[in-house]
Write an enzyme that holds these catalytic residues in place. Sequence first.
Site, PDB file in Angstrom:
ATOM      1  N   ARG A 193      -2.105  -5.861  -8.686  1.00 29.98           N
ATOM      2  CA  ARG A 193      -0.930  -6.680  -8.420  1.00 29.98           C
ATOM      3  C   ARG A 193      -0.831  -7.822  -9.422  1.00 29.98           C
ATOM      4  O   ARG A 193       0.175  -8.022 -10.082  1.00 29.98           O
ATOM      5  CB  ARG A 193      -0.996  -7.257  -6.999  1.00 29.98           C
ATOM      6  N   SER A 239      -3.132  -7.696   2.767  1.00 30.66           N
ATOM      7  CA  SER A 239      -3.368  -7.539   4.205  1.00 30.66           C
ATOM      8  C   SER A 239      -3.823  -8.859   4.827  1.00 30.66           C
ATOM      9  O   SER A 239      -3.436  -9.197   5.947  1.00 30.66           O
ATOM     10  CB  SER A 239      -4.444  -6.474   4.456  1.00 30.66           C
ATOM     11  N   LYS A 253     -18.697  -5.138   7.456  1.00 32.65           N
ATOM     12  CA  LYS A 253     -17.494  -5.933   7.150  1.00 32.65           C
ATOM     13  C   LYS A 253     -16.714  -6.149   8.436  1.00 32.65           C
ATOM     14  O   LYS A 253     -16.547  -5.213   9.223  1.00 32.65           O
ATOM     15  CB  LYS A 253     -16.614  -5.175   6.153  1.00 32.65           C
ATOM     16  N   HIS A 312       0.848  -1.207   0.000  1.00 34.09           N
ATOM     17  CA  HIS A 312       0.000   0.000   0.000  1.00 34.09           C
ATOM     18  C   HIS A 312       0.881   1.254   0.000  1.00 34.09           C
ATOM     19  O   HIS A 312       0.638   2.206  -0.729  1.00 34.09           O
ATOM     20  CB  HIS A 312      -0.884   0.053   1.258  1.00 34.09           C
TER      21      HIS A 312
HETATM   22  O1  PNS Z   1      -9.238  -2.716   0.287  1.00 31.90           O
HETATM   23  P1  PNS Z   1     -10.546  -3.170  -0.281  1.00 31.90           P
HETATM   24  O2  PNS Z   1     -11.331  -3.948   0.754  1.00 31.90           O
HETATM   25  O3  PNS Z   1     -10.393  -3.923  -1.568  1.00 31.90           O
HETATM   26  O4  PNS Z   1     -11.391  -1.832  -0.610  1.00 31.90           O
HETATM   27  C1  PNS Z   1     -12.681  -1.901  -1.156  1.00 31.90           C
HETATM   28  C2  PNS Z   1     -13.360  -0.527  -1.100  1.00 31.90           C
HETATM   29  C3  PNS Z   1     -13.473  -0.027   0.319  1.00 31.90           C
HETATM   30  C4  PNS Z   1     -12.565   0.464  -1.916  1.00 31.90           C
HETATM   31  C5  PNS Z   1     -14.779  -0.695  -1.743  1.00 31.90           C
HETATM   32  O5  PNS Z   1     -15.444  -1.725  -1.100  1.00 31.90           O
HETATM   33  C6  PNS Z   1     -15.609   0.584  -1.677  1.00 31.90           C
HETATM   34  O6  PNS Z   1     -15.359   1.520  -2.406  1.00 31.90           O
HETATM   35  N1  PNS Z   1     -16.616   0.593  -0.785  1.00 31.90           N
HETATM   36  C7  PNS Z   1     -17.504   1.721  -0.627  1.00 31.90           C
HETATM   37  C8  PNS Z   1     -18.912   1.379  -1.083  1.00 31.90           C
HETATM   38  C9  PNS Z   1     -19.097   1.657  -2.567  1.00 31.90           C
HETATM   39  O7  PNS Z   1     -18.883   2.761  -3.032  1.00 31.90           O
HETATM   40  N2  PNS Z   1     -19.517   0.626  -3.339  1.00 31.90           N
HETATM   41  C10 PNS Z   1     -19.796   0.778  -4.750  1.00 31.90           C
HETATM   42  C11 PNS Z   1     -18.594   0.514  -5.611  1.00 31.90           C
HETATM   43  S1  PNS Z   1     -18.212  -1.182  -5.669  1.00 31.90           S
END
Ligand code: PNS
Length: 161
Positions: free
Chosen positions: A90, A128, A41, A17
Site C-alpha cells: 500500500r 484491518s 498472536k 484485501h
Molecule cells: O496479514 P499479516 O499479519 O501481515 O500476515 C502475516 C503472515 C501471516 C503472512 C506471516 O506472518 C506468515 O507468513 N506467517 C507464517 C509463519 C512464517 O512462515 N514465517 C516465516 C516468514 S516471515
Amino acid sequence: MAIAVYPGSFDPVTLGHLDLIQRACRMFDRVIVAVSNNPSKKHVFSVDERIEMLENATHGLPVAEVDTFSGLLVDYLKMKKATIVIRGMRVVSDLDYEFQMASMNRRLYSKVETVFLMPDDQYTYLASSMVREVARMGSPLEAFVPPFVAKKLRLKFKIKR
Ligand code: PNS
C-alpha cells in the site's frame, strides 16, 4: 496451472484485501486465500470467524478459495504445490516488513516468488487494525469492509445500529 497463495491474518478482511483478491483472480488460475492460524498472536476474530467472513466476501469469485494454515508459509506452499505468494503493497512503510518476509521465504524455499499487488487508491490507507479501531468507536464501516463483515464487527463490539 498457476496457483497463488495470498496469506494473511485477515482480522477481518477489508475491501482492500478484496480488491487484491480480485486482481489476483484475474492473474492466476487458482488463488488460495490462506488465513494464518498462529495461537501466539492475539486476534479479535477466531480462525473460523475469519474464514467465514472471507468465504462470504469471495462468494462470487470462482477462482478464489479460502483455507487456513499454521506453521511456516513455505511448508504450506509445498503442500499446495504453489510457488507464488501474493502480498499487498500500500505505502512505502509496508516495504521493510514485506521485503524481509519475502527474502526469508525465498531463503527457506528458493522457488518462492512473492508478487506485490497495489490496491486501488481508495484503499491505500486501509488496514484491518484501523477498521477494528473505527468499529470499536461505533463509526459506520460500510466504506471499509463488505456488509457481512460490518455486521460481524458490530456484533463483536456490541454496537447497536
Ligand atoms: O496479514 P499479516 O499479519 O501481515 O500476515 C502475516 C503472515 C501471516 C503472512 C506471516 O506472518 C506468515 O507468513 N506467517 C507464517 C509463519 C512464517 O512462515 N514465517 C516465516 C516468514 S516471515
